[in-house]
Design an enzyme around this catalytic site. Structure first.
Site: not given
Ligand code: PEP
Ligand code: MG
Length: 458
Positions: A36, A410
């Site tokens: 996070h 992403c």
């Molecule tokens: C991922 O899992 O790569 C993502 C972009 O979502 P998060 O980091 O919010 O789990």
């Protein structure tokens, strides 16, 4: 007020968002590239050293130990987010800017690259910064980050603690105007460029009070402390990352997805009336099975149709999904029949492909590198042989059943040069990364295109 501070925590969770906003830099003892603190700080363009296992933090005493030295609240530290170093005292720093020769190289990059470059942004401020850096849209808006501002968290808590659907809907109704306003601002900032909005993803207990906060929260929610504690107990999970999160939330509580869809559509209609034609993409997180996507799509389309009928305005929107569970990658042919776009969530995909907790990798990765088990942190750069195979498979299978499928990435690797090259080679349409990594992605995308051309000429 106005004082420069570094937020020091063992680890951060979504409730730290205001503290992170106020801080110049963030230092945590636990975590890794995609935990996070790292993800949020990167998004905000803040310097962060995450998972610094050489320090030991005592949050109660408000002090940290580094080696045999102790630093207390008020002592001066400087962080280097690139190297992970923590310096005693204040060191002179400069803000990055795109100008001069750097700007020229960026312009050249755009002439050569084929890959699109979007940004991961949750706030209009981040979105505007990313535009300055050349982002061509938002590839990921994590809507959960909008739930912590001001008093919204109280409504979120009411929603989570609701005993029935009616109570839940009432709490969601309190959140609706805030969500709508956030989306209006994002659409305005992006001026018609694509905006991919992801439905709520994290496990719900991340929004709930902990420790000393419980008493005050119980008062605000008008329940007894015991009652709240009991509820917290029922919501706690042994393994939240694999628990009640992602599309599973929408399936069990459709009203959450419905409220978010309503906010998205109403915001899109509002900016359309101002003369901006928004490009709206609604993204469903953590799909493992095609039937999950079918079900959530139903909630989205029924709600969207109703809003457009009520408002007597049509807006175009696309529905797509994250590919972040290995099963989704392996069944991408089925999933692509229901999705208009895929976005590889390589943070979770790496976590689930390796079985490495993205938040605990700091404990063993240094040893893995030292013992030459792994050359690189797979959360930083795509593990081509493993995670890369899943991506390759999903691209191939997805495009087979849906040749129009738009495909992006992403996860954090989307802003790392070698991973960008991999995405270029595998024929993705775009990469999406935090605003401050957009220039890196633009350059890496151009280098990959030039490299490819050179090879073809040989
Ligand atoms: C991922 O899992 O790569 C993502 C972009 O979502 P998060 O980091 O919010 O789990
Ligand atoms: Mg994810």
């Amino acid at each position: 007020m106005g004082e420069k501070v570094v937020l020091v925590r063992v680890e951060t969770s979504p409730e730290d968002i205001s503290g992170m906003n106020a801080a110049q830099g963030i230092l945590t003892q636990r975590g890794g590239m995609t935990s996070h603190a790292a993800v949020v700080a990167r998004g905000m363009g803040k310097c962060a050293v995450v998972g610094c296992s050489d320090i030991s933090i005592n949050e109660h005493k408000e002090e940290i130990r580094i080696g045999d030295k102790t630093f207390r609240k008020g002592d001066l530290l400087t962080l280097d987010g690139s190297t992970g170093e923590v310096f005693e005292g204040g060191i002179k720093v400069i803000d990055p800017e795109i100008k001069g020769n750097f700007a020229k190289v960026m312009e050249w990059s755009d002439e050569f690259r084929r890959l699109g470059v979007r940004t991961n942004a949750d706030t209009p401020k981040d979105a505007r910064k990313a535009r300055e850096f050349g982002a061509e849209g938002i590839g990921l808006c994590r809507t959960e980050h909008m739930f912590f501002e001001g008093d919204r968290i109280q409504s979120v808590r009411k929603m989570i603690l609701a005993d029935n659907k009616e109570e839940r809907k009432a709490a969601l109704n309190e959140l609706l105007p805030f969500q709508r306003e956030d989306f209006v601002e994002l659409f305005r900032a992006m001026k018609g460029l694509p905006v991919t909005i992801r439905l709520l993803d994290p496990p719900l207990h991340e929004f709930l009070p902990k420790g000393e906060e419980i008493k005050e929260s119980a008062n605000r929610l008008n329940v007894s402390e015991e009652e709240l504690k009991e509820k917290l107990e029922t919501l706690s999970e042994v393994n939240p990352m694999l628990g009640h999160r992602g599309c599973r939330l929408a399936i069990t509580y459709p009203e959450i997805a419905e409220m978010q869809t309503q906010a998205i559509l109403e915001a899109a209609i509002e900016v359309k009336k101002e003369g901006i034609e928004p490009t709206v993409e609604i993204m469903v997180p953590l799909i493992a099975h095609i039937n999950e996507l079918k079900k959530v799509k139903e909630f989205i389309t029924v709600t969207a149709d109703k809003i457009m009928r009520d408002e007597e305005t049509e807006v175009k929107y696309r529905i797509g999904t994250m590919i972040e569970i290995p099963r989704a990658a392996l069944t991408a042919d089925e999933i692509a029949e229901e999705a208009e776009f895929f976005s590889f969530g390589t943070n979770d995909l790496t976590q689930m492909c390796f079985g490495f907790s993205r938040d605990d990798i700091g404990k063993f990765l240094p040893e893995y590198k030292k013992k030459e088990i792994l050359e690189e942190d797979p959360f930083q750069t795509i593990d081509v042989e493993g995670v890369g195979k899943l991506i390759e498979t999903a691209v191939e299978r997805g495009r087979k059943t849906n040749p129009q499928l738009k495909i992006g990435i992403c996860g954090e690797q989307g802003g790392e040069a070698k991973s960008v090259e991999f995405c270029h080679k595998k024929g993705l349409d775009y990469v999406s990364c935090s605003p401050f990594r957009v220039p890196v992605a633009r350059l890496a995308a151009a280098q990959s295109a030039i490299q490819e051309e050179k090879q073809q000429q040989k």
